[in-house]
Motif scaffolding. Structure first.
Motif, mmCIF file in Angstrom:
data_model
loop_
_atom_site.group_PDB
_atom_site.id
_atom_site.type_symbol
_atom_site.label_atom_id
_atom_site.label_comp_id
_atom_site.label_asym_id
_atom_site.label_seq_id
_atom_site.Cartn_x
_atom_site.Cartn_y
_atom_site.Cartn_z
ATOM 1 N N ALA A 26 4.740 -6.416 33.390
ATOM 2 C CA ALA A 26 4.111 -6.276 34.699
ATOM 3 C C ALA A 26 2.638 -5.886 34.557
ATOM 4 C CB ALA A 26 4.854 -5.226 35.520
ATOM 5 N N ARG A 27 2.337 -5.114 33.505
ATOM 6 C CA ARG A 27 0.970 -4.609 33.370
ATOM 7 C C ARG A 27 0.743 -4.245 31.911
ATOM 8 N NH1 ARG A 27 -2.359 -0.256 35.871
ATOM 9 N NH2 ARG A 27 -0.799 1.288 35.318
ATOM 10 N N ARG A 28 -0.441 -4.532 31.425
ATOM 11 C CA ARG A 28 -0.728 -4.193 30.030
ATOM 12 C C ARG A 28 -2.022 -3.382 30.007
ATOM 13 N NH1 ARG A 28 -1.072 -7.375 24.633
ATOM 14 N NH2 ARG A 28 -2.527 -5.976 23.594
ATOM 15 N N ARG A 29 -2.042 -2.282 29.244
ATOM 16 C CA ARG A 29 -3.270 -1.497 29.072
ATOM 17 C C ARG A 29 -3.440 -1.195 27.586
ATOM 18 N NH1 ARG A 29 -0.187 0.682 32.754
ATOM 19 N NH2 ARG A 29 0.530 2.215 31.247
ATOM 20 N N ASN A 30 -4.651 -1.364 27.099
ATOM 21 C CA ASN A 30 -4.931 -0.985 25.715
ATOM 22 C C ASN A 30 -5.641 0.361 25.739
ATOM 23 O OD1 ASN A 30 -3.963 -3.443 25.094
ATOM 24 N ND2 ASN A 30 -5.922 -4.349 24.502
ATOM 25 N N LEU A 31 -5.169 1.297 24.923
ATOM 26 C CA LEU A 31 -5.792 2.608 24.894
ATOM 27 C C LEU A 31 -6.047 2.956 23.433
ATOM 28 C CD1 LEU A 31 -5.555 4.051 27.873
ATOM 29 C CD2 LEU A 31 -4.866 5.956 26.425
ATOM 30 N N LEU A 34 -3.413 2.189 20.754
ATOM 31 C CA LEU A 34 -2.096 2.063 21.403
ATOM 32 C C LEU A 34 -2.132 0.992 22.501
ATOM 33 C CD1 LEU A 34 -1.132 5.813 21.980
ATOM 34 C CD2 LEU A 34 -0.561 4.344 20.034
ATOM 35 N N VAL A 35 -0.976 0.366 22.700
ATOM 36 C CA VAL A 35 -0.850 -0.577 23.817
ATOM 37 C C VAL A 35 0.294 -0.097 24.716
ATOM 38 C CG1 VAL A 35 -0.313 -2.951 24.469
ATOM 39 C CG2 VAL A 35 -1.698 -2.507 22.431
ATOM 40 N N PHE A 36 0.024 -0.048 26.013
ATOM 41 C CA PHE A 36 1.057 0.336 26.988
ATOM 42 C C PHE A 36 1.405 -0.877 27.843
ATOM 43 C CE2 PHE A 36 -1.143 4.190 25.958
ATOM 44 C CZ PHE A 36 -0.157 5.165 25.917
ATOM 45 N N MET A 37 2.687 -1.067 28.074
ATOM 46 C CA MET A 37 3.093 -2.140 28.991
ATOM 47 C C MET A 37 4.180 -1.615 29.912
ATOM 48 S SD MET A 37 3.362 -5.563 26.737
ATOM 49 C CE MET A 37 2.265 -5.825 25.355
ATOM 50 N N ASP A 38 4.118 -2.061 31.187
ATOM 51 C CA ASP A 38 5.246 -1.797 32.096
ATOM 52 C C ASP A 38 6.148 -3.015 32.012
ATOM 53 O OD1 ASP A 38 4.198 0.588 32.829
ATOM 54 O OD2 ASP A 38 3.295 -0.136 34.694
ATOM 55 N N LEU A 39 7.403 -2.771 31.668
ATOM 56 C CA LEU A 39 8.344 -3.876 31.531
ATOM 57 C C LEU A 39 9.253 -3.884 32.766
ATOM 58 C CD1 LEU A 39 8.827 -5.990 29.311
ATOM 59 C CD2 LEU A 39 10.722 -4.575 28.490
ATOM 60 N N GLN A 47 7.774 2.174 31.280
ATOM 61 C CA GLN A 47 6.602 2.055 30.387
ATOM 62 C C GLN A 47 7.063 1.946 28.935
ATOM 63 O OE1 GLN A 47 2.803 4.093 30.992
ATOM 64 N NE2 GLN A 47 3.344 5.375 29.244
ATOM 65 N N VAL A 48 6.497 0.957 28.236
ATOM 66 C CA VAL A 48 6.789 0.800 26.801
ATOM 67 C C VAL A 48 5.479 1.040 26.040
ATOM 68 C CG1 VAL A 48 7.637 -0.754 25.002
ATOM 69 C CG2 VAL A 48 8.554 -0.927 27.333
ATOM 70 N N VAL A 49 5.563 1.826 24.947
ATOM 71 C CA VAL A 49 4.363 2.115 24.146
ATOM 72 C C VAL A 49 4.489 1.409 22.798
ATOM 73 C CG1 VAL A 49 2.844 3.952 23.362
ATOM 74 C CG2 VAL A 49 4.661 4.470 24.995
ATOM 75 N N PHE A 50 3.431 0.711 22.423
ATOM 76 C CA PHE A 50 3.390 0.067 21.104
ATOM 77 C C PHE A 50 2.360 0.821 20.273
ATOM 78 C CE2 PHE A 50 4.783 -2.984 24.212
ATOM 79 C CZ PHE A 50 5.824 -3.645 23.602
ATOM 80 N N ASP A 51 2.799 1.429 19.174
ATOM 81 C CA ASP A 51 1.834 2.192 18.366
ATOM 82 C C ASP A 51 1.066 1.241 17.454
ATOM 83 O OD1 ASP A 51 3.462 1.555 16.292
ATOM 84 O OD2 ASP A 51 4.364 3.560 16.099
#
Ligand code: ASP
Length: 587
Positions: A26-31, A34-39, A47-51
């Protein structure tokens, strides 16, 4: 496909569990790294976090891609109170890109800012939005409750034909040409009316169907060419029996969908009184401000304007609003007057304000002190009350004041939106005069029984002949119509005659139905409940397209599949149809 949980259901209690989820991004943010996505799946978002190590594997993933993620549920450092799953997140350990997606042409968010036409073209994307999914689920629940409640009451669900013979319900039929019998046509049912009555003759006693109906009507904002009715018919019943079933059904639906407890018994009011009190056959009872007939006060009036209206069979009606006098300047009243003139043929709008115990206003001067005192008493006017008066023919005065009543209530927020006010309007007129056809036509449908005491008016006084037709009204909307039907062949023939059908024409149209009447027809009656309308009320939307999965536009077009469309000449040929209409393709 492996999936251990639904995304929207994860909570703090799940922290520490390993889960496998699927869904759309639904939404992707790069921080940083780290990458955050709402699935998103049907249950909601998580929210899913990709390290750092995982981020590389999702570097190309964009919105609406489909992922399968395995990971660990963990508490978030900063909870997001706006999300149901906002206390936790899933730390991805493994990810599979199940499918890619092009950039969505619409914004997929609860409040989409994309225009409705674009959303209708990409309806399958619009339906990914939660409010629309919730509406479809609500509609499904209403159907499930209906099936359960009616089954418990001994009703049997029966399907009736979609390719049928036309049933007159006052609208135009959609026709389907027959290939096998060129020149002959099926009609799509405007409602299963005749079939359900035949099922009563067949001895089914209690029938229902969640039935698709088709009406080729002129374009109107709140109409769809096809719609669904909860269609019910019962044998050996009177009004009370039908009302009891419908009231129980409504109570179950409201309780189980929106947790609202409805009144034990719904209010009933005969049509004629309803028109007098509210100027409408579908009044909103969430506020009062009823219409009062002030004519008796002016029986001997010296005020010429009122005098001449009363002499011509008219009446002087009024609606009063407490606490609003200071809200109405001459200008706002003029605007109200224009609205009533344009839409309701009312010639003039008079008004009276109560200020410091004194009446002022457009008719304060010409009226006598006694008349004014009587008005104050009848309308129970207090300081800062304003009364609007219309002197005209009764139906014009009433319907104009009925519309004014609704308009003022909306503009000044007089409506308690937490209420569900049901009302049975009974004893509808049997006939209405069609200016177009210059004759009396059936007001409901021609199978509706006249009131017993009015049978002798069928030919002599059609205007005042009442029927056993009723509507159920909720918060100003007509939720259903129905009636006790005619079960006597002679009476049915008389009614056809009364609406100007010769027996020959009636036989030609529904000979099979009239014949069926001869074989022992039980007394029967029923209703057709508008499923879309009911769902709209429960969903709190005024847009019918919000409660239909694949709707058409206001101008009856399906923007997604581009229907209706032209067809090949060869398709027409086998149907024996020639058209002169030039289409872009044939030119
Ligand atoms: N067939 C009617 C309608 O569609 C409902 C009924 O009389 O049962 O309005």
């Amino acid at each position: 496909m492996k999936r251990t949980d639904f995304n929207g259901n994860l909570r703090a209690e799940d922290a520490g569990r390993e889960v496998t989820l699927v869904g759309w991004v639904a939404r992707r943010r790069n921080l940083g790294s780290l990458v955050f996505m709402d699935l998103r799946d049907r249950s909601g978002l998580v929210q899913v976090v990709f390290d750092e190590t995982m981020a590389a594997r999702v570097k190309d993933v964009r919105s609406e891609y489909i992922l399968q993620v395995t990971g660990l549920v963990q508490m978030r450092k900063d909870a997001n109170p706006k999300m149901a799953t906002g206390e936790i997140e899933v730390l991805a350990k493994d990810v599979r890109i199940v499918n890619t997606a092009e950039t969505s042409p619409i914004t997929i968010a609860d409040d989409s800012d994309t225009s409705e036409d674009v959303r209708l073209k990409y309806r399958y994307l619009d339906l990914r939005r939660k409010p629309l999914q919730d509406n479809l689920i609500l509609r499904h629940k209403i159907c499930m409750i209906t099936r359960r409640v009616l089954d418990e009451k001994g009703f049997v669900e029966v399907e009736t034909p979609i390719l049928a013979r036309s049933t007159p319900e006052g609208a135009r039929d959609y026709l389907v040409p027959s290939r096998i019998y060129n020149g002959r046509f099926w009609a799509l049912p405007q409602s299963p009316q005749i079939y359900k009555q035949l099922l009563m003759i067949a001895g089914m006693e209690r029938y229902f169907q969640i039935a698709r109906c088709f009406r080729d009507e002129d374009l109107r904002a709140d109409r769809q060419p096809e719609f669904t009715q909860i269609d019910i018919e019962m044998s050996f019943v009177e009004e009370d029996d039908v009302f009891a079933v419908v009231e129980d059904l409504m109570k179950a639906i409201f309780r189980e969908t929106i947790h609202a407890e409805l009144d034990e018994h719904f209010v009933r009011i005969p049509w004629i009184d309803c028109m007098k009190k509210y100027g409408s056959d579908k009044p909103d009872l969430r506020f009062g401000n009823e219409i009062h007939d002030l004519s008796p006060i002016f029986a001997d009036t010296g005020f010429q304007v009122f005098r001449s209206v009363l002499d011509q069979g008219g009446e002087v009606d009024a609606v009063c609003f407490e606490g609003l006098a200071d809200q109405y300047s001459r200008k706002t009243i003029d605007r109200l007057q224009e609205f009533l003139k344009a839409g309701f043929k009312a010639k003039a709008l008079a008004w009276l304000k109560m200020e410091n115990g004194v009446l002022s206003g457009s008719v304060a001067k010409p009226l006598s002190e006694e008349e004014k005192a009587a008005i104050v008493k009848e309308l129970d006017m207090h300081d800062n009350a304003i009364a609007f008066l219309i002197a005209d023919q009764p139906n014009i005065a009433r319907s104009a004041l009925g519309a004014l009543r609704v308009k003022v209530a909306h503009e000044h927020d007089l409506i308690d939106h937490s209420q569900y006010k049901f009302l049975w309007v009974t004893d509808f007129p049997m006939f209405e005069y069609s200016e177009e056809e210059q004759r009396w036509v059936a007001a409901h449908h021609p199978f509706t029984a006249p009131k017993e005491e009015d049978v002798d008016k069928l030919f002599t006084d059609q205007e005042h002949c009442s029927s056993r037709a009723y509507d159920l009204v909720l918060n100003g909307y007509e939720l259903l119509s129905g009636s006790i039907r005619i079960h006597d062949q002679d009476l049915q023939e008389k009614v056809f005659e009364a609406i100007g059908l010769t027996m020959e024409q009636a036989r030609e149209k529904f000979g099979f139905f009239l014949e069926a009447f001869r074989y022992g027809t039980p007394p029967h009656g029923g209703v057709g409940i508008g499923l879309e309308r009911l769902t709209m009320v429960l969903a709190g939307t005024e847009n019918i397209r919000d409660v239909v999965a694949f709707p058409t536009t206001n101008s009856s077009l399906d923007l997604m599949s581009e229907a209706p469309n032209t067809v090949d000449d060869s398709q027409l040929k086998v149907l024996g149809i020639k058209t002169d209409i030039k289409t872009p393709e044939s030119e």
